[in-house]
Design a protein around this motif. Structure first.
Motif, PDB file in Angstrom:
ATOM      1  N   LYS A  78      10.078  -5.102   4.525  1.00 29.54           N
ATOM      2  CA  LYS A  78       9.730  -6.640   4.221  1.00 29.54           C
ATOM      3  C   LYS A  78      10.158  -7.306   3.356  1.00 29.54           C
ATOM      4  O   LYS A  78      10.612  -8.589   3.122  1.00 29.54           O
ATOM      5  CB  LYS A  78       8.022  -6.554   4.364  1.00 29.54           C
ATOM      6  CG  LYS A  78       7.485  -6.421   5.251  1.00 29.54           C
ATOM      7  CD  LYS A  78       6.001  -6.841   5.156  1.00 29.54           C
ATOM      8  CE  LYS A  78       5.014  -6.094   6.189  1.00 29.54           C
ATOM      9  NZ  LYS A  78       3.686  -6.060   5.429  1.00 29.54           N
ATOM     10  N   LEU A 115       1.816   8.847   5.521  1.00 31.39           N
ATOM     11  CA  LEU A 115       1.350   7.515   5.233  1.00 31.39           C
ATOM     12  C   LEU A 115       2.081   6.656   4.358  1.00 31.39           C
ATOM     13  O   LEU A 115       2.487   5.361   4.329  1.00 31.39           O
ATOM     14  CB  LEU A 115       0.088   7.136   5.599  1.00 31.39           C
ATOM     15  CG  LEU A 115      -0.509   7.220   7.039  1.00 31.39           C
ATOM     16  CD1 LEU A 115      -2.036   7.146   7.017  1.00 31.39           C
ATOM     17  CD2 LEU A 115      -0.207   6.022   7.774  1.00 31.39           C
ATOM     18  N   ALA A 116       2.022   7.518   3.105  1.00 29.16           N
ATOM     19  CA  ALA A 116       2.480   6.657   2.070  1.00 29.16           C
ATOM     20  C   ALA A 116       3.839   6.523   2.087  1.00 29.16           C
ATOM     21  O   ALA A 116       4.427   5.345   1.585  1.00 29.16           O
ATOM     22  CB  ALA A 116       2.036   7.708   0.541  1.00 29.16           C
ATOM     23  N   MET A 125       7.087  -1.741   3.308  1.00 28.82           N
ATOM     24  CA  MET A 125       7.105  -2.714   2.123  1.00 28.82           C
ATOM     25  C   MET A 125       8.650  -3.115   1.854  1.00 28.82           C
ATOM     26  O   MET A 125       8.850  -4.309   1.752  1.00 28.82           O
ATOM     27  CB  MET A 125       6.365  -1.992   0.837  1.00 28.82           C
ATOM     28  CG  MET A 125       5.303  -2.336   0.805  1.00 28.82           C
ATOM     29  SD  MET A 125       4.468  -1.759  -0.808  1.00 28.82           S
ATOM     30  CE  MET A 125       4.126   0.150  -0.514  1.00 28.82           C
ATOM     31  N   LEU A 158      14.012   9.919  -4.181  1.00 28.45           N
ATOM     32  CA  LEU A 158      12.611  10.196  -4.502  1.00 28.45           C
ATOM     33  C   LEU A 158      12.252  11.523  -4.191  1.00 28.45           C
ATOM     34  O   LEU A 158      11.193  12.165  -5.006  1.00 28.45           O
ATOM     35  CB  LEU A 158      11.621   9.090  -4.080  1.00 28.45           C
ATOM     36  CG  LEU A 158      11.629   7.505  -4.751  1.00 28.45           C
ATOM     37  CD1 LEU A 158      11.234   6.488  -3.714  1.00 28.45           C
ATOM     38  CD2 LEU A 158      11.416   7.778  -6.283  1.00 28.45           C
ATOM     39  N   TYR A 160       0.308   1.510  13.550  1.00 22.46           N
ATOM     40  CA  TYR A 160      -0.792   0.576  12.661  1.00 22.46           C
ATOM     41  C   TYR A 160       0.230  -0.205  11.909  1.00 22.46           C
ATOM     42  O   TYR A 160      -0.307  -0.445  10.564  1.00 22.46           O
ATOM     43  CB  TYR A 160      -1.429   1.775  11.785  1.00 22.46           C
ATOM     44  CG  TYR A 160      -1.750   2.765  12.826  1.00 22.46           C
ATOM     45  CD1 TYR A 160      -2.632   2.774  13.668  1.00 22.46           C
ATOM     46  CD2 TYR A 160      -1.527   4.113  12.258  1.00 22.46           C
ATOM     47  CE1 TYR A 160      -2.942   3.770  14.290  1.00 22.46           C
ATOM     48  CE2 TYR A 160      -1.853   5.199  13.032  1.00 22.46           C
ATOM     49  CZ  TYR A 160      -2.501   5.066  14.169  1.00 22.46           C
ATOM     50  OH  TYR A 160      -3.125   6.220  14.863  1.00 22.46           O
ATOM     51  N   GLY A 161       1.250  -0.896  12.396  1.00 19.01           N
ATOM     52  CA  GLY A 161       2.065  -1.910  11.624  1.00 19.01           C
ATOM     53  C   GLY A 161       2.972  -1.209  10.543  1.00 19.01           C
ATOM     54  O   GLY A 161       3.523  -2.059   9.729  1.00 19.01           O
ATOM     55  N   LEU A 162       3.095   0.029  10.600  1.00 21.51           N
ATOM     56  CA  LEU A 162       3.914   0.650   9.623  1.00 21.51           C
ATOM     57  C   LEU A 162       5.254   0.972  10.353  1.00 21.51           C
ATOM     58  O   LEU A 162       5.031   1.650  11.386  1.00 21.51           O
ATOM     59  CB  LEU A 162       3.277   1.775   9.054  1.00 21.51           C
ATOM     60  CG  LEU A 162       1.965   1.262   8.150  1.00 21.51           C
ATOM     61  CD1 LEU A 162       1.348   2.861   7.524  1.00 21.51           C
ATOM     62  CD2 LEU A 162       2.220   0.232   7.336  1.00 21.51           C
ATOM     63  N   ASP A 220      -2.093  11.680   5.375  1.00 21.58           N
ATOM     64  CA  ASP A 220      -2.221  10.567   4.341  1.00 21.58           C
ATOM     65  C   ASP A 220      -0.887  10.566   3.612  1.00 21.58           C
ATOM     66  O   ASP A 220      -0.578   9.466   3.325  1.00 21.58           O
ATOM     67  CB  ASP A 220      -3.497  11.096   3.523  1.00 21.58           C
ATOM     68  CG  ASP A 220      -4.807  10.955   4.612  1.00 21.58           C
ATOM     69  OD1 ASP A 220      -4.685  10.115   5.202  1.00 21.58           O
ATOM     70  OD2 ASP A 220      -5.480  12.090   4.329  1.00 21.58           O
ATOM     71  N   GLN A 221      -0.516  11.648   3.062  1.00 18.00           N
ATOM     72  CA  GLN A 221       0.800  11.542   2.164  1.00 18.00           C
ATOM     73  C   GLN A 221       1.758  11.160   2.899  1.00 18.00           C
ATOM     74  O   GLN A 221       2.785  10.180   2.496  1.00 18.00           O
ATOM     75  CB  GLN A 221       1.145  12.866   1.613  1.00 18.00           C
ATOM     76  CG  GLN A 221       0.277  13.553   0.720  1.00 18.00           C
ATOM     77  CD  GLN A 221       0.380  14.867   0.135  1.00 18.00           C
ATOM     78  OE1 GLN A 221       1.589  15.173  -0.261  1.00 18.00           O
ATOM     79  NE2 GLN A 221      -0.494  15.704   0.302  1.00 18.00           N
ATOM     80  N   LEU A 269      14.650   6.846  -0.705  1.00 16.13           N
ATOM     81  CA  LEU A 269      13.655   8.062  -0.366  1.00 16.13           C
ATOM     82  C   LEU A 269      14.256   9.377  -0.599  1.00 16.13           C
ATOM     83  O   LEU A 269      13.372  10.153  -0.797  1.00 16.13           O
ATOM     84  CB  LEU A 269      13.209   7.955   0.971  1.00 16.13           C
ATOM     85  CG  LEU A 269      11.874   6.732   1.364  1.00 16.13           C
ATOM     86  CD1 LEU A 269      11.755   6.637   2.719  1.00 16.13           C
ATOM     87  CD2 LEU A 269      10.657   7.265   0.722  1.00 16.13           C
ATOM     88  N   LEU A 313       4.146   3.330   4.305  1.00 14.14           N
ATOM     89  CA  LEU A 313       3.755   2.133   3.814  1.00 14.14           C
ATOM     90  C   LEU A 313       4.970   1.753   2.687  1.00 14.14           C
ATOM     91  O   LEU A 313       5.359   0.561   2.944  1.00 14.14           O
ATOM     92  CB  LEU A 313       2.803   2.539   2.735  1.00 14.14           C
ATOM     93  CG  LEU A 313       1.114   2.572   3.464  1.00 14.14           C
ATOM     94  CD1 LEU A 313       0.134   2.993   2.545  1.00 14.14           C
ATOM     95  CD2 LEU A 313       0.732   0.849   3.874  1.00 14.14           C
ATOM     96  N   HIS A 314       5.519   2.789   2.038  1.00 13.77           N
ATOM     97  CA  HIS A 314       6.577   2.326   1.318  1.00 13.77           C
ATOM     98  C   HIS A 314       8.014   1.697   1.971  1.00 13.77           C
ATOM     99  O   HIS A 314       8.303   0.795   1.651  1.00 13.77           O
ATOM    100  CB  HIS A 314       7.181   3.476   0.271  1.00 13.77           C
ATOM    101  CG  HIS A 314       7.993   3.427  -0.481  1.00 13.77           C
ATOM    102  ND1 HIS A 314       7.927   3.178  -1.716  1.00 13.77           N
ATOM    103  CD2 HIS A 314       9.547   3.415  -0.242  1.00 13.77           C
ATOM    104  CE1 HIS A 314       9.083   3.065  -2.318  1.00 13.77           C
ATOM    105  NE2 HIS A 314      10.151   3.391  -1.462  1.00 13.77           N
TER     106      HIS A 314
END
Lengths: 307, 307
Positions: free
Chosen positions: B106, B95-96, B103, B121, B41-43, B92-93, B118, B99-100
Motif C-alpha cells: 500500500k 498473519l503478521a 502495508m 527480517l 481478508y484483504g491481506l 496468527d504469526q 522479509l 499484514l506487513h
C-alpha cells in the motif's frame, strides 16, 4: 421510550451496560464517537464503537475496560519482531473485528452499515450509530506539535498539554443515516459520562448534531464524568483545568451550555446542585460510581427518572 | 558459483534448505512462483515465497510444510465467528507477515522490495525474487467453471479435472528487477522439484524468463518432482496424466522441452535415464527423497556436481 445515548468508550459503555439491564435494548440508540478512529497496520480501528459492542456483548476485558477478555497477542508479538511499533495493544480476536471492518469498508459499505452488522454479530439488539460515515479525526495542538488522538491517549497516556482540540474533517461531514431521525423522535437524550471535550465534543462537531440537541424538546440529560474534583478515567479533569473551567460538574455544565436541560451528579458533589440549578439545569444527585452491575443499574434507573 | 533456483513452495523449499547447507547462501538467487498469490481478508498472501522464507529461516511447521511451527489460530477462529469462510489456514504469526506485506504494498513498495526485506527480517542471506512485480494469477478452467488457484489447491485439494491452466496478467508482466540479470550471470540454473505446470510454469509464463532459459549457456538442471510414477506432493502426477504425458521424469522432461540440459531423477526411475539421454538431456540418477537433512544435503551436492 426511545432513548438516545451519546457515548465515548469506557465510561459510556459502562453506563450503557446498566441501561440495557433496565430498559428494552431495542429502544436504545447509541451515537458513538468516531474521532478516535485510526489505522493500525492498515486496519481501520474504531476504539469507542468496539468498546461499546464488546462491553454490551459481555466480551470486554473487565480489567482494562477495552479489548476482549482472554484475548491473546500473537499477531502483535510477531509484528513487533518485524519492527513495527506496538504501543497500541491489539489482541488477536480484536484484530479479526478490524480485519472484518476494513474488508467491508473496502467493499464500499459505509461505517454505519458495518457497525450495524457488527452489533448484530455480537448478538445486540440496540442500535449503534457512528456520529458520521465520513472521517472526522480528533487531533491536538500540543507543545510537541500536532498529535493524533491515540498517540496522545495511549502512547503518551495524556500527559501532554493541549493547546487546541481539532476535529479534522468535521466541517464537511454530515450525521450518519439515522442520527438526526433518532434525535428528533427521542423521548430523552443522554450524554453518557464520557469526556465532554473529546468524546462527546467530537460527536457535537458533526454539523447538524449540536443544532439538533439545541432544538430538542425532550430532556437532554448529562451524567457528569467528574466526581469529587476528579475524572473517573482519562484526561477530562486535566482538560477542564487547561481550558480554564472548574474541575467539577459545573465545568462540565459550562462545556454543555445551551445543550442540556438536566444533569446527574454524584453525591460527592451534592453542594454544587444549587449552582447548576442557577444555570437553569435540573439537577439530580445520586451515586454515579459504576463498579458493579447493581450500581450501574441503579444509576441507569435514576437517569431514566429525570423529567 | 552463482546459482539460480526456480522454486514453488514445499518441494522447492525443501531442496533449497539442503542447498543452503552445502553452498554459500549469498551465491543463491531464488526465483519464486507468485501465481498462487491471493488475498485473504484483504491481506496479500504469497504462499510460495513465505514457504521458502519460513523453511530457510527454520520456522516452518515441519508437519505440514507450510505455516509456522507452533503458530496459533486465534484470529482465524474469531473470523469464523464473524461468518468468514476459513478453509485456508492462516496462523496468527503468519498473519503478521501478510499484514506487513500488505502495508508495504500500500505504501507503494514493489513486491520484490518487500520480499527482500522479509528475507532480511528472517535472517536470510540469499536473494529471493518474485518472478515479477506485477500480478500474474494462476487460474484453472474446470468442469465446475473458472477456479482460482487456492480454491483448487486447498479448498478442493486438487481433486478437480483441469481443462486449461491460465496465467492471468502474464502477457503484460515483466520479470522483477534482478531476475534476468541473475539468469544471465548464473553459472547454473536449477528447476527445483516443484510442479512443472503450475509452480515452474507460472514463472516461465512471465515474458522474457522462458527466453532467458532457452538461451542460457550454463547447465539448466531440473530435479524431477515425479518419483516411481508418483508426485511427492500435490497434483503434478494428476496434471501430467490429464495433459497426456507419462507420469514420470520423461513427462516432466517433455514439459521442459528445449529448456533443460540436465535432469536429476530418482534411483527408482533409473531405467528411464536412456530415454532422457535420447532426448538430449544429461541424466543424473540419485536418491531424490528429502525426508532428512542428510538426504537433502546429499541431493543438493549431487545437483551441484552436474556439469
Amino acid at each position: 421510550m426511545a432513548t438516545v445515548v451519546f457515548s465515548g468508550g469506557v465510561g459510556g459503555s459502562r453506563f450503557l451496560s446498566g441501561l440495557c439491564r433496565v430498559m428494552d435494548q431495542k429502544d436504545i440508540t447509541v451515537i458513538s464517537n468516531i474521532g478516535d478512529d485510526t489505522e493500525f497496520y492498515g486496519l481501520y480501528v474504531c476504539p469507542d464503537i468496539d468498546i461499546v459492542l464488546y462491553t454490551l456483548a459481555g466480551r470486554i476485558n473487565p480489567k482494562t475496560g477495552w479489548g476482549l477478555e482472554g484475548d491473546t497477542f500473537q499477531v502483535l508479538d510477531a509484528l513487533k519482531k518485524l519492527g513495527h511499533p506496538c504501543w497500541f495493544n491489539l489482541g488477536d480476536q480484536d484484530l479479526a473485528t478490524h480485519l472484518h471492518r476494513t474488508m467491508r469498508l473496502k467493499e464500499g459499505w459505509p461505517l454505519s452499515k458495518v457497525t450495524a452488522e457488527l452489533a448484530r454479530l455480537n448478538g445486540l439488539e440496540l442500535t449503534v450509530l457512528p456520529s458520521t460515515d465520513q472521517r472526522v479525526e480528533t487531533r491536538f495542538d500540543t507543545p510537541m506539535g500536532d498529535m493524533p488522538f491515540q498517540e496522545y491517549m495511549v502512547k503518551h497516556r495524556w500527559q501532554v498539554d493541549i493547546e487546541k482540540i481539532r476535529f479534522v474533517g468535521a466541517e464537511t461531514a454530515s450525521p450518519a443515516p439515522g442520527v438526526l431521525e433518532a434525535l428528533e423522535s427521542a423521548e430523552r437524550i443522554i450524554l453518557a459520562p464520557s469526556n465532554p471535550y473529546i468524546s462527546i465534543g467530537a460527536i457535537l462537531a458533526v454539523p447538524g448534531i449540536r443544532e439538533a440537541l439545541e432544538r430538542a424538546k425532550c430532556p437532554v440529560i448529562a451524567v457528569s464524568p467528574i466526581v469529587g474534583g476528579k475524572a473517573i478515567k482519562g484526561p477530562a479533569a486535566r482538560l477542564l483545568e487547561q481550558f480554564g473551567q472548574p474541575v467539577s460538574p459545573v465545568g462540565v455544565a459550562r462545556v454543555y451550555q445551551g445543550l442540556v436541560s438536566h444533569m446527574v451528579i454524584d453525591n460527592a458533589d451534592r453542594e454544587l446542585a444549587g449552582q447548576l440549578e442557577a444555570m437553569g439545569i435540573v439537577c439530580g444527585v445520586t451515586d454515579t460510581m459504576m463498579d458493579s452491575f447493581p450500581r450501574k443499574e441503579a444509576l441507569a434507573r435514576f437517569v431514566l427518572e429525570q423529567k
